[in-house]
Design a protein around this motif. Sequence first.
Motif, PDB file in Angstrom:
ATOM      1  N   SER A  78      -9.403   8.588  -6.473  1.00 18.47           N
ATOM      2  CA  SER A  78      -9.906   8.511  -5.108  1.00 18.47           C
ATOM      3  C   SER A  78      -8.951   9.195  -4.137  1.00 18.47           C
ATOM      4  CB  SER A  78     -10.094   7.052  -4.683  1.00 18.47           C
ATOM      5  OG  SER A  78     -11.058   6.418  -5.500  1.00 18.47           O
ATOM      6  N   PRO A 115       0.838  -1.204   0.000  1.00 14.55           N
ATOM      7  CA  PRO A 115       0.000   0.000   0.000  1.00 14.55           C
ATOM      8  C   PRO A 115       0.869   1.249   0.000  1.00 14.55           C
ATOM      9  CG  PRO A 115      -0.714  -1.573   1.671  1.00 14.55           C
ATOM     10  CD  PRO A 115       0.603  -2.061   1.157  1.00 14.55           C
ATOM     11  N   ASN A 149      -8.138   5.003 -10.708  1.00 19.10           N
ATOM     12  CA  ASN A 149      -9.205   5.739 -10.030  1.00 19.10           C
ATOM     13  C   ASN A 149      -8.771   7.175  -9.790  1.00 19.10           C
ATOM     14  OD1 ASN A 149      -7.814   6.071  -7.414  1.00 19.10           O
ATOM     15  ND2 ASN A 149      -8.055   3.849  -7.232  1.00 19.10           N
ATOM     16  N   SER A 175      -8.832  10.696   0.202  1.00 16.74           N
ATOM     17  CA  SER A 175      -9.505  10.745   1.503  1.00 16.74           C
ATOM     18  C   SER A 175      -9.064  12.012   2.212  1.00 16.74           C
ATOM     19  CB  SER A 175      -9.180   9.499   2.338  1.00 16.74           C
ATOM     20  OG  SER A 175      -7.791   9.396   2.573  1.00 16.74           O
ATOM     21  N   LEU A 223       0.382   5.534  -0.240  1.00 13.70           N
ATOM     22  CA  LEU A 223      -0.481   6.692  -0.341  1.00 13.70           C
ATOM     23  C   LEU A 223       0.385   7.936  -0.464  1.00 13.70           C
ATOM     24  CD1 LEU A 223      -3.085   5.840   2.441  1.00 13.70           C
ATOM     25  CD2 LEU A 223      -3.374   5.569  -0.014  1.00 13.70           C
ATOM     26  N   ASP A 231      -5.045   7.955  -3.317  1.00 14.47           N
ATOM     27  CA  ASP A 231      -4.924   6.512  -3.495  1.00 14.47           C
ATOM     28  C   ASP A 231      -3.683   6.210  -4.331  1.00 14.47           C
ATOM     29  OD1 ASP A 231      -6.732   3.830  -3.339  1.00 14.47           O
ATOM     30  OD2 ASP A 231      -5.644   3.904  -5.245  1.00 14.47           O
ATOM     31  N   LYS A 232      -3.059   5.076  -4.080  1.00 17.04           N
ATOM     32  CA  LYS A 232      -1.822   4.719  -4.790  1.00 17.04           C
ATOM     33  C   LYS A 232      -2.028   4.584  -6.292  1.00 17.04           C
ATOM     34  CE  LYS A 232      -2.381  -0.266  -3.926  1.00 17.04           C
ATOM     35  NZ  LYS A 232      -2.454  -0.689  -5.326  1.00 17.04           N
ATOM     36  N   ASP A 233      -3.272   4.350  -6.727  1.00 14.47           N
ATOM     37  CA  ASP A 233      -3.564   4.219  -8.156  1.00 14.47           C
ATOM     38  C   ASP A 233      -4.243   5.467  -8.725  1.00 14.47           C
ATOM     39  OD1 ASP A 233      -2.568   1.587  -8.520  1.00 14.47           O
ATOM     40  OD2 ASP A 233      -4.356   0.783  -7.533  1.00 14.47           O
ATOM     41  N   PHE A 234      -4.118   6.596  -8.026  1.00 14.13           N
ATOM     42  CA  PHE A 234      -4.768   7.824  -8.467  1.00 14.13           C
ATOM     43  C   PHE A 234      -4.291   8.197  -9.880  1.00 14.13           C
ATOM     44  CE2 PHE A 234      -5.384  12.317  -9.074  1.00 14.13           C
ATOM     45  CZ  PHE A 234      -6.577  12.600  -8.439  1.00 14.13           C
ATOM     46  N   ASP A 279     -18.955   9.175   1.551  1.00 13.48           N
ATOM     47  CA  ASP A 279     -18.116   9.480   0.399  1.00 13.48           C
ATOM     48  C   ASP A 279     -18.831  10.497  -0.476  1.00 13.48           C
ATOM     49  OD1 ASP A 279     -16.157   7.611   1.138  1.00 13.48           O
ATOM     50  OD2 ASP A 279     -17.192   5.989   0.083  1.00 13.48           O
TER      51      ASP A 279
END
Length: 348
Positions: free
Chosen positions: A153, A110, A151, A155, A112, A144-147, A180
Amino acid sequence: MPDRYEIEQLVINDSFINYCFNRNPSDTAHWKNYLSEHPEEAATFAEARELVLGISLMLIETKEEEETAVIPMHPRRKNLQTLFAAAAIAAVIAVSTFFLFRNKPEVSTPQLYAFSTALAEKRTIKLPDSSTVILNAGSELLLDKDFGRKNRSVSLKGEALFDVQHDAQMPFTVGVEGYDVKVLGTVFNVKAYPGDKKSETSLISGKVEIYLKHTASAYKTLLPKEKFVIVKDLEALPASKAADIKPRTPSTTIMPLSYNRNQVNVETAWSQNRLVFENETFSDIRQKLERWFNVQIIFEDKVVEQYTFTATFEKEDINQVMKALQASYGFKYNIKGKEVKISHQNRR
């Protein structure tokens, strides 16, 4: 045009970078057409795209140390090639590492990308998708790590004003405690500080959908000049009883946005360096003052907490604000370092 593109060539090509972020329709069409004619290069293109997005996030981390974190990925900027050329060494290293370890099993870790502000600090962030975020004091934004790849995403803990770029294929989602916020492209403010009694999402333009945690369908849809308010349950339950009690449904409502007598939007005034109180009690504005000036406010009398104020401040310091508020009720205050003690006028 080369017979075959190498990864190192693609990651510093402005047109290819635009294609990676889907910013320019002509660039996107060009590279999609090229891939349809040269399907044998699909793997190379996929690897290059991953590196472009990775370099973008690397640039985010580098810029995070600056007072204003503006990520140099805006489509109007003309020196993208220079920025990516400066990162070319990192790209080559990444490519070499990729081929060295490509046959080894991947370990999912993970990761971030975090941005934060201290008390009495604000920060403007330009995200890789060209969306803009203004973080209010004492806030934290996690990507998110896949921003930007799988995605969009994020937070949030605290408060932020979002100006999100439209992308129908990849909605932008903000996760906060309890719910959300899902958008395609719009301007909205989210206030969700840990410990606050309420969390709010205020819509300035566009449309957003509110999803309560653990629900599949949209709970509410906001229209411009509306805000969603959820009242948090801050009462802690003993561990021995928590398992026997069903969680309470949070109290929610839809309200119009607030404006002061000068038609300044109260919910977003902070992003314009305006500290606005609109018929709020001293107790309500306490945390605003603490975050804005990085102080600790101590009420020595309960009666003082119920004093109500309507005021707007821009460049005043904490002493000037206290003096202005004092004119309404005549309370006493004492500032010592970062500690502000407030008491009723007749207290002995």
